[in-house]
Design an enzyme around this catalytic site. Structure first.
Site, PDB file in Angstrom:
ATOM      1  N   GLU A 186      48.744  14.718  -3.794  1.00  0.00           N
ATOM      2  CA  GLU A 186      48.095  15.028  -2.783  1.00  0.00           C
ATOM      3  C   GLU A 186      47.521  16.719  -3.197  1.00  0.00           C
ATOM      4  O   GLU A 186      48.484  17.330  -3.784  1.00  0.00           O
ATOM      5  CB  GLU A 186      48.534  15.305  -1.345  1.00  0.00           C
ATOM      6  CG  GLU A 186      47.849  16.096  -0.190  1.00  0.00           C
ATOM      7  CD  GLU A 186      48.702  15.926   0.910  1.00  0.00           C
ATOM      8  OE1 GLU A 186      47.824  15.908   2.091  1.00  0.00           O
ATOM      9  OE2 GLU A 186      49.723  16.071   0.977  1.00  0.00           O
ATOM     10  N   GLU A 223      55.470   7.539   5.800  1.00  0.00           N
ATOM     11  CA  GLU A 223      54.233   7.808   4.870  1.00  0.00           C
ATOM     12  C   GLU A 223      54.876   8.578   3.711  1.00  0.00           C
ATOM     13  O   GLU A 223      55.709   9.441   3.598  1.00  0.00           O
ATOM     14  CB  GLU A 223      53.243   8.701   5.585  1.00  0.00           C
ATOM     15  CG  GLU A 223      52.021   9.198   4.652  1.00  0.00           C
ATOM     16  CD  GLU A 223      51.167  10.049   5.309  1.00  0.00           C
ATOM     17  OE1 GLU A 223      50.963   9.953   6.552  1.00  0.00           O
ATOM     18  OE2 GLU A 223      50.519  10.791   4.783  1.00  0.00           O
TER      19      GLU A 223
END
Length: 595
Positions: free
Chosen positions: A208, A203
């Site tokens: 974010e 990932e």
């Protein structure tokens, strides 16, 4: 150089090693891309076997001008065609406008990170006004109207691309990112299927955020055996390491790493205002994330709105050149000894907006959102209570994406390619070459430039020697044509003596040119001006012994050692007069290009 707009040439030395890592067998006359160690510029390599074989014929026929023309035209043709095939980045796909959502799948399973949301289908998202294509970009948001009970998930969305990727440059122009207490948004990539559960294929969280935090986070999540402990903030990347649970740096990518928060991964902090209120007030910005398994890195840049490089802001024939963008704020190595490239495969692009969840709830009080809820509602609420009871405070919980472009290797030739091409005269075409891992420093660059100049001097004097040798042959031939008449007038013995004297005189001139060249080379190699010394043995540095070619013998009077880059001129292909003119000995030199 005019045909490709080449700039100043950079000098570099390549060492020969059979079957060098990352390099395939050479194809005569072709240019190909090669892996580059971290911190160096792109490498383009030309195997010049075919080119040099043609040039050698012309040189032997005393046509150096035509040989040089062939070299120029062949190099230009080879560089242009091969860069097109495997060199720069070219635009492969664009996610924007009316076709944006058709390229994504809508995730409707329960949230694996325990958020206070309910991911909905495209049909429901459209009817509820959660998605919309607007003139300024693609809108994606959460339900901002329903008052819910705690435990009831608020409608939101998570979309993932239909296409999966194994490398690429991903450029996202975003005008607005979700922000505010309770919000946990991300733009990321991950790989997973029925047989490969997360995080087998890894990932990569490109962007974010959480709550009203003003910095974006960029993070990798993997299984075991991926760590970034050798990287240093400020040296390898411009951002900062996020702290772990009981350690200063969260630099282990394993989702279950000790001394880090659960599933924290290796996480780096982006620039100020790369998320949050000011990011949105400034009109957003652009992220560019490069995942390059060949060069063994993952790196990310951010530019505020209007500050993007020209090759990002303007989409044209020439693709983006990440190495011209300066230091990335985030950098992760995929070195096999630290984090093998196999950790990342078949990853899809994802946009989502979570509420609370593992990170949001865990950082609720840390970000002061509990006090904010007290100010807004008169009660100290939990994250779940806040997002359920106060939809009016979630007005900033949406993405507005202008475009998402995906580039893959193999694009148009950049205008400044000359800054990244190097001549390397190697004499052994049977061996693969691998680049020196140390970046070329100022002192080393000066020394190597001197060596290139010296090789040019040797070649010049060689050509002059060949020119005089040709004159000798021509004059002897003309003399022979006049010989019959002169023999009748002066006699055979007198004619022979005169012809011999003339030939000796011309040959002496040619030898004088060659000796002058060697003398100039010897005087120039007595010192390079940067502490590097030379001798008859070749290129030397104080306290080092040169790497010797096979079947050669070190001098017993030279007490030094040498790294691979400190080799004798003969090993680097610097041409000496006898072998070049006679065509005997080693094979013709080749062109290569390097960092």
């Amino acid at each position: 150089s005019g045909c490709v707009g080449l700039g100043p040439w950079r000098a570099a030395v390549w060492r020969s090693a059979p079957g060098g890592s990352g390099h395939s067998e050479e194809t005569p006359g072709l240019l190909r891309a090669a892996p580059i160690p971290r911190g160096q510029r792109p490498v383009l390599r030309v195997s010049g076997s075919w080119l040099w074989s043609r040039m050698e014929v012309l040189w032997r026929r005393r046509r150096p001008g035509k040989a040089a023309t062939l070299a120029s035209l062949s190099l230009c043709s080879v560089v242009d065609s091969q860069w097109q095939a495997q060199g720069g980045y070219q635009l492969q796909e664009t996610y924007s406008g009316e076709v944006f959502f058709s390229k994504f799948l809508f995730f409707t399973d329960p949230d694996p990170t325990d958020g206070a949301i309910q991911y909905v289908s495209e049909l429901e998202a459209t009817s509820a006004g959660l998605i919309e294509v607007r003139p300024e970009g693609v809108y994606m948001g959460v339900d901002q109207f329903s008052v819910l009970t705690p435990g009831e998930g608020r409608r939101s969305l998570r979309i993932q691309s239909r296409n999966a990727y194994n490398a690429g440059l991903f450029v996202a122009k975003i005008k607005h990112a979700p922000s505010g207490c309770g919000v946990w948004p991300a733009f990321w990539m991950y790989g997973e299927d029925a047989e490969h559960g997360w995080p087998t294929w890894g990932e990569f969280d490109i962007v974010e955020g959480v709550h009203d935090f003003a910095h974006a986070r960029t993070t990798l999540h993997t299984s075991q055996s991926c760590h970034q402990g050798k990287l240093r903030a400020g040296e390898d990347f411009g951002g900062h390491w996020e702290p772990g649970d009981t350690k200063l740096r969260a630099d282990v990518c394993d989702f279950n790493a000790p001394k880090q928060f659960e599933n924290q991964g290796c996480s780096q902090r982006g620039p100020m205002d790369s998320m949050g209120t000011n990011f949105n007030a400034n009109g957003g910005g652009t992220w560019a994330a490069e995942w390059d398994p060949v060069r063994e890195h993952i790196r990310t840049w951010f530019w505020p709105n209007g500050q993007e490089p020209n090759d990002v802001r303007v989409k044209g024939l020439a693709g983006p050149i990440p190495d011209t963008w300066g230091q990335p704020y985030s950098y992760f190595t995929l070195d096999p000894s630290l984090c093998p490239v196999e950790h990342f495969a078949n990853m899809r692009l994802v946009f989502n907006i979570d509420l609370c969840g593992d990170m949001g709830s865990g950082m609720w009080q840390m970000r002061g959102c509990d006090m904010y809820s007290l100010q807004q509602s008169g009660r100290n609420l939990t994250c779940e209570e806040f997002v359920a009871w106060h939809p009016e405070l979630l007005k900033e919980s949406y993405w507005l994406v202008e475009s998402l472009d995906v580039y893959q290797q193999g694009g148009p030739l950049p205008a400044n390619l000359g800054d990244r091409i190097v001549f390397d005269f190697g004499l052994n075409d049977d061996k693969a070459a691998s680049p020196i891992e140390e970046p070329v420093g100022r002192r080393g660059g000066i020394a190597r430039t001197v060596l290139v100049v010296l090789s040019a001097i040797v070649l010049l004097f060689g050509l002059l020697g060949a020119f005089f040798a040709g004159k000798v042959e021509l004059r002897i031939q003309r003399r022979a044509e006049r010989g019959a008449g002169e023999v009748q007038q002066h006699g055979i013995a007198e004619f022979a003596a005169e012809a011999q004297a003339e030939a000796v005189d011309l040959l002496s001139q040619a030898r004088a040119w060659i000796d002058a060249g060697r003398s100039s080379l010897s005087s120039l190699t007595s010192g390079t001006g940067d502490g590097t010394q030379t001798s008859g043995q070749g290129y030397m540095r104080p306290g080092v012994q040169p790497h010797l070619a096979p079947n050669s013998h070190p001098s017993p009077n030279l007490p030094w050692t040498s790294p691979a880059r400190d080799r004798r001129p003969s090993e680097m292909g610097l041409l000496t007069m006898p072998s070049f003119l006679s065509g005997h000995g080693n094979s013709p030199p080749r062109f290569t290009t390097g960092p």
